[in-house]
Structures are given as C-alpha cells and as structure tokens.
Design an enzyme around this catalytic site. Structure first.
Site, short mmCIF file in Angstrom:
data_model
loop_
_atom_site.label_atom_id
_atom_site.label_comp_id
_atom_site.label_asym_id
_atom_site.label_seq_id
_atom_site.Cartn_x
_atom_site.Cartn_y
_atom_site.Cartn_z
N ASP A 117 3.04 -3.31 -10.68
CA ASP A 117 2.21 -2.34 -9.94
C ASP A 117 2.14 -1.05 -10.71
O ASP A 117 2.34 -0.12 -10.44
CB ASP A 117 2.87 -1.97 -8.41
CG ASP A 117 1.70 -1.71 -7.71
OD1 ASP A 117 0.67 -1.11 -8.02
OD2 ASP A 117 1.76 -1.62 -6.37
N SER A 150 3.81 6.57 -3.59
CA SER A 150 3.40 5.36 -4.59
C SER A 150 2.91 6.00 -5.92
O SER A 150 2.01 7.05 -5.69
CB SER A 150 2.30 4.66 -3.95
OG SER A 150 2.88 3.56 -3.18
N HIS A 179 -1.99 -0.26 -7.27
CA HIS A 179 -2.84 -0.27 -6.08
C HIS A 179 -3.41 1.32 -5.82
O HIS A 179 -4.29 1.40 -4.94
CB HIS A 179 -1.92 -0.67 -4.91
CG HIS A 179 -0.85 0.31 -4.40
ND1 HIS A 179 0.39 0.30 -4.96
CD2 HIS A 179 -0.70 1.35 -3.58
CE1 HIS A 179 1.21 1.10 -4.26
NE2 HIS A 179 0.61 1.88 -3.31
#
Ligand code: ARG
Ligand code: ASP
Length: 726
Positions: free
Chosen positions: A228, A661, A91
């Site tokens: 991810d 992230s 992402h």
C-alpha cells in the site's frame, strides 16, 4: 481515508492544569503531542529509542517533524529524499491515481511510473502541509473570558482571539496556514502553524494488484500482504517557497528527510509512528459507547451493505464502471468494515460495562465535589439526543448519499451564487454568464466521469426503503410521506426522479444558463434533496447541535474530573488531525484461544493467496515470474522457516487512527522502517478503547516498497535519490 473533521458527535472534542505526564500510560496506548514529547522521552528511551526529544520536535533546528506532512486533509506522508520525494499509501493517493486513469491509461490497474521528472503528473487541489510549530495558546485564547460569562460569550472570546492569533501567525511568511484547536474538550488550546505546498506531482504507483492486494477482502485484517504505497514529489518556486503549479517550479529541498533503514524488522523492536490521527473518543462515558456500538454502527453497516452489493454487481459487469466507482466503493467499504470490527471489539471487551464500573467509582469519588452531578446530567442529555442523532446519522447514510440529487443541489447553488453577483453593465453580465458556463462545465465533467445511473437509482431505492422501515413515523419528514402517498412506493418515486430529472442527461445540464432557476429548482432530483435537507436542517440538526453543545460542555468538566480522579495517569488529548507521536514495539498477537499471529508477512503469503480467478488476489504476472526465478536481488531475506523470500508487512503496538495512513514507521535511530496503513480487525475499537492485547497497527515494510520499485516497476532511478542508513 477522508476524515470527517466535523464529527457527527455523540460527544465532540472541545484545561485543567494537566496532570504531569511523567507517569506511564497503560502499555503503548497514547497519541502524544510532539512539542510535549520531553514528558515521554524517558519512557521511549527505556523502550529502546536512541534519539532525543529535540530530534523528534524542535523549533530551533531541523527535526524529524520537518520530514512529516499532512497529505491532503486525511492522510500522512513523509519526505524520503533531498529532492522532495514523498511517500504515502496507495489508498491515500488513490483519488489522484484514479483521476489520471481512463480505460486506455488505467494506472489503477497497471500502475504508473514517471521515468523522468517531466513525466511526473500534477494534481490540482492536492496539498501537503508541514508543521512549522505548535504552541499552547490557552492563555491568549481565553484572554478576556471570565467565569461569569455564558458559554456563548465564551465562544465569542475564543473565536475572536483565535482569529487574531491566526492572522498574526500566518502573516509571517509564504504559504502559511494556521488553526487553533481545542484539546481535552476545550480545557486547552493549541495553535498549529503549517506551511502548505500545492504543486504535488504523482511520481509512481504500483498496480492495484500490488498496492491494493487483498482489496476489501483483506482490509482491516492481519495477516496482510498489501503493497500500500504511492510516491509523489513536492515542487516549490525557485526560493523553495510554496507556489501553485507551474512548469517553472523545481523540486522542493526539505529541511529534513528520512534515511531508509534496511536493517530489517524483528519482534520486540522499538517503533514509533509520526503522523496525523483524525479522531478518537477515548474519554466518553458508557452511554456514548453504547450508542456507537449498539445503535449507530449497526444501522450504518446495514445501509452500506445494501449499497455495496449494488455497486459490486455493476462493477463486476464492466471494467469502465469498476474504474468509475473504485474510489467511491473503497471509501464506502472501508468504514463499513471498520464499524463491524469496532462494535464487535467493544462488545467483546465489555467496554460499556467497564465504563459503567469506572463511572461508579468516579461518582463515589466525586461526591460533594463540583463533579458530583456530571454523570447523571450527561446521561439524561444522551437520552434526549439519541433519537435525533439516529435520524441525523441515518439521513447522512441514506438520502445524503444520492449522487444525482447532491449534484443537482450543487448546480442550484452555483446558479444562486452567480445571480447574486448583481451585474450593472452588459459586459459584466456577459462575463458572469461565461464564468457560470465554465464552472458548470467543470463540475459536470467531474461528476459524469464517475457517474453510473443504475447504481445510483438502485441505491436510492434500497436506502429509502430502509429509511421507511427504520425511522419511526413521528420522525419521518412530511416530504417522505407525501412522496410515498403520491407515487405509491419508493421505487415509483425513483422512477420519477431518475426518469424525469434533467440531471440524468449531461447535454441538458451543459445547456443550462444561470437564468434557468425554475427548471433546476422544480427538477425532481433537486426537490428531493432540498426537501429532505430542509427537514434535516430545521427539525434534526439544530436539536443535535444544541444537545451536543451541552454534552461537550459537560465533557469539559468530566475530562478535568477524570484527570483529578486519576492524578497518576498520563493523559493524552483525543486525536483531532493534529501531529502526534505514538510509540510501541513490533509484536504479534493472539486473536483467539490457541492462535498466535506472527508479526511479519512475506512474499510467501502473497503466493499462497495468488489466484487469477479472484479479483482481489490476482497478482501481476511479473511478480509470479520474479517469484519463480527467486530474482529478489538485494531485497532477499531468510524467513523463520528458512525460506529465501521478501518481507512484505509487519504489525506493532502503536496507537494509531484514521489519518495515520501513510505515516512513517520509525526505528530506534530515527530511520524509516515502514509505512503505516491500517489496523488489525480485533483492534479496530482503538478509537474508543485501546486494548494492548489486541490493538496492532499494520505497516508496510520499506524493503517491500524498494523491491517493488526496483524489481517490478524498474524505476530504480528513484532509489538513487534516497539515502540508506549505514
Ligand atoms: N483500512 C485502511 C484505512 O482505514 C485502508 C483503507 C484502504 N481502503 C480500502 N477500501 N481497502 O484507511
Ligand atoms: N487506514 C487508516 C487511514 O487511512 C489508518 C487506520 O485507520 O488505522 O488513515
């Protein structure tokens, strides 16, 4: 996800002699400054860490910090090979993967793997920044300040000293970038010096059915099965210095890279997260928390619910629209869902009441001290601010989201800038016209590539109708009232904007010259944006800014007061997209009575969810085949039920935030065990309040990454570059 640096502050960031941090903070709460990690290292080692403070952060030798980067301006990444291979989340690389995608080469859907170095794809505008060093510069920043100065004078001192310091620091070498950041609301200032690389190439990304498995259905939720990750490579000039893209650049040789741990993950294992959390507000008062959870979050959620419904409708109808809106949709959906978890978590924990009780104790203690009047003052400032802040946030989430009018404003600004360069000779005028045409063509290309008018028009109607309902008449701008009187309804207004604007036709836009100012400025899309923006900049923003300044100032005092009030507590500065260390352990949790969530997920869970009928759960056929054949190679494990399977994700008690992230999840020996990518639903309030029972960060197990690269992508040449811990 993209971090808004300039927070729309109900309370913003802005030094006391800080309390010594040798006391333990509650459980695993805290995002610690790496240069001060020696104050925490005893606690870390007690909890299992086997390295030293110098291994984490050092300016004399290579340390783990030299393997961690700020990826873009809102994510973290880590170097995992001596040849500059970089790992981050899917992402986080999403925008880049999408930019290289088309219906013919849909790397979002199918994944992308460079099978050799010359297939790696450059990404204009993408940078990664290594922290060279950080330093407490409070003394220098406040040099020349005296207590009798006004706040404005103080600001000028801070600004001038910061500028000088930044200039000095960045003159030391190539590609250097520096910032001076206020910590603890301006009680302390730190200099951060970065080396920024700008030739960053895409190496690999799994198909979204792996990298975004579970999509927005599973986002912010445990148990989770999202692969991810995406892989990039940093390129440098032949001297290993930052350089803009050139085919002559070579892979960057890092000072430090992570070894990969294959040891596996067990409940209770020590972990730490090294990365760039974006923004937290752990020390604000009850009123600020109430506004967020009861007023702001619910209003923003409702507006986004409308927009998401509209996007979904059109994305489900067309693969082309799905690609166009995939990145926009993901970012709208992400905060939308987080706000729901956050306001729910704050309510469940009773944080407003808990903060009120704390404030009562503080007030009692503060009697007769300089802190005596802070809380009542803050309270009344909050009261004055609320309607303005609400209007401001509402504007951003409604009128501010209309794509056509934002683009119209952009073109209008480009025209003004072009005309501002007064050109004396014909030749200069010709070259200005040519550069305007080029700039316009580039802006139009990127705008129309991802623009679908029916979505924009329907969203306009939805958000502006809500604006009419939710903003009190006294706060509504005149342009809004006039438009409704003239066009009868929001949808009548939309017919005019989207029916008559020249910006709905890219051919007309490309034919514009810098002299067409009248056509652009009278265009209904431009007018809508300009008039609304005019209201916002004259009536709303200045009031918010003035009150927020006063609030921040009081927070500087309140922060210092809290530190004196609780001298035994270890404080950490709120996150502000600077490098931090958070540590904790791998651990499950109980989300509700009678339920316990295990800390690990496996391929079994992916197969349980697999369903070709459901977009978010439709896995690649290759993965089904591998599962059927149990062809897991060296990535196989035996799970707690005795299944031979592959590990996928795990959770831990590290205190993380948006921006973390892509952060490396590091084990007790400093090796890479995973990649951080999310938090659990019941703990999403951790930017405001951390609860050790519910707050967990979600990590991708590094072994799943390797399994996908090796077995699904067939890109095992990448594994040859990596170094595995013994
Ligand atoms: N929730 C994670 C973070 O805040 C992951 C977001 C990925 N985006 C998405 N819409 N699924 O950024
Ligand atoms: N998913 C977030 C990010 O993109 C991380 C989080 O908010 O926990 O940074």
């Amino acid at each position: 996800m993209e971090i808004k640096r300039l927070r729309l502050i109900m309370a913003t960031a802005a030094l006391p002699v800080l309390a010594s941090a040798s006391f333990t903070a509650s459980a695993d709460e805290g995002m610690w400054l790496p240069s001060l990690i020696s104050e925490r290292i005893g606690d870390m080692q007690e909890k299992g860490f086997r390295l030293s403070a110098e291994d984490i952060y050092s300016i004399n030798q290579a340390s783990l910090k030299d393997a961690v980067v700020l990826f873009g301006r809102g994510c973290t990444g880590e170097v995992i090979s001596p040849e500059g291979l970089l790992l981050t989340n899917h992402h986080c690389g999403y925008g880049q993967i999408q930019k290289h995608s088309s219906v013919e080469h849909d790397y979002l859907r199918d994944g992308f793997w460079a099978m050799s170095r010359n297939e790696e794809l450059p990404n204009e505008g993408l940078t990664v920044s290594f922290l060279e060093r950080m330093e407490d510069v409070t003394g220098r920043i406040l040099d020349g300040y005296s207590a009798d100065m006004t706040e404005q004078q103080r600001d000028s001192v801070v600004k001038a000293n910061s500028g000088a310091l930044i200039e000095e620091a960045t003159s030391e070498g190539k590609g250097l970038r520096a910032t001076v950041e206020a910590l603890y609301y301006g009680n302390q200032y730190f200099l951060f010096l970065y080396r920024e690389y700008s030739d960053i190439r895409l190496v690999g990304a799994p198909p979204s059915a792996v990298g975004k498995f579970g999509g927005d259905t599973d986002n912010w939720i445990w148990p989770r099965h999202t692969g991810d990750f995406s892989i990039f490579r940093i390129y440098a000039d032949k001297d290993n210095n930052p350089a803009s893209y050139s085919p002559d650049n070579v892979p960057y040789t890092p000072k430090k890279f992570f070894r990969i741990s294959l040891e596996g993950v067990h409940e209770g294992d020590f972990t730490f997260i090294y990365g760039f959390p974006g923004s937290t507000r752990e020390y604000i008062m009850s009123e600020g928390v109430r506004y967020i959870s009861e007023v702001s979050d619910p209003a923003k959620i409702a507006l986004r619910t409308e927009r998401l419904g509209i996007q979904k409708k059109y994305m489900d109808q067309s693969q082309a629209v799905r690609i166009q809106y995939s990145s926009k949709n993901a970012s709208v959906a992400n905060a939308w869902k987080k706000w729901q978890g956050e306001s729910g978590g704050i309510r469940r924990l009773g944080t407003v009441a808990a903060k009120k009780a704390y404030e009562a104790r503080f007030a009692e203690w503060a009697e007769g001290t300089v802190y005596e009047n802070i809380l009542p003052q803050l309270d009344s400032l909050y009261e004055a601010l609320e309607p303005y802040m609400f209007a401001l946030e509402y504007y951003t989430e409604s009128a501010g989201t209309v794509e056509l009018s934002s683009f119209a404003m952009k073109v209008s600004r480009m025209m003004k800038d072009s005309l501002a360069d007064t050109c004396a000779t014909q030749q200069q005028r010709d070259s200005a016209a040519a550069s305007f045409a080029m700039e316009l063509a580039a802006a139009a290309r990127s705008f129309y590539k991802d623009y679908y008018m029916p979505i924009d028009k329907e969203s306009f109607i939805a958000v502006m109708e809500s604006f009419g309902r939710d903003i009190s008449d006294g706060f509504k701008p005149q342009c809004f009232k006039d438009a409704l009187a003239k066009y009868g309804s929001v949808s009548g207004w939309a017919d005019v904007i989207f029916g008559e604007s020249l910006f709905t036709d890219s051919t007309r836009v490309l034919a514009l010259t810098a002299a067409d100012t009248a056509a652009v400025s009278n265009d209904p899309a431009t007018r809508f944006a300009r008039e609304f923006r005019g209201w916002y900049t004259t009536d709303i923003y200045p009031v918010c800014q003035r009150l927020n300044r006063e609030i921040t100032l009081l927070y500087r005092e309140y922060m210092r007061g809290q530190m004196e009030f609780e001298p035994g507590k270890a404080f950490y500065p709120d996150a502000n997209l600077t490098l931090r260390v958070a540590y904790g352990k791998v651990m499950g949790y109980s989300p509700a009575d009678g339920v316990y969530y295990e800390p690990q997920s496996t391929l079994e869970g992916i197969m349980e969810k697999d369903n070709p009928e459901i977009f978010d759960y439709n896995i690649p056929q290759r993965l089904r085949d591998i599962y059927a054949a149990k062809d897991y190679g060296r990535w196989a494990i035996t799970d707690s039920k005795g299944n031979t399977t592959v590990p996928v994700c795990f959770i831990a008690t590290n205190h993380t935030s948006g921006g973390n992230s892509g952060s490396p999840v590091i084990n007790a020996d400093g090796d890479l065990m995973g990649i951080n990518f999310d938090r659990v639903w019941e703990g999403t309030m951790s930017d405001i309040v951390f609860d050790p029972d519910y707050c967990r960060n979600i990590c991708l197990d590094i072994r799943y990454v390797l399994f996908i690269i090796d077995k699904v992508a067939g890109a095992d040449h990448l594994l040859d570059e990596m170094v595995f811990a013994e």
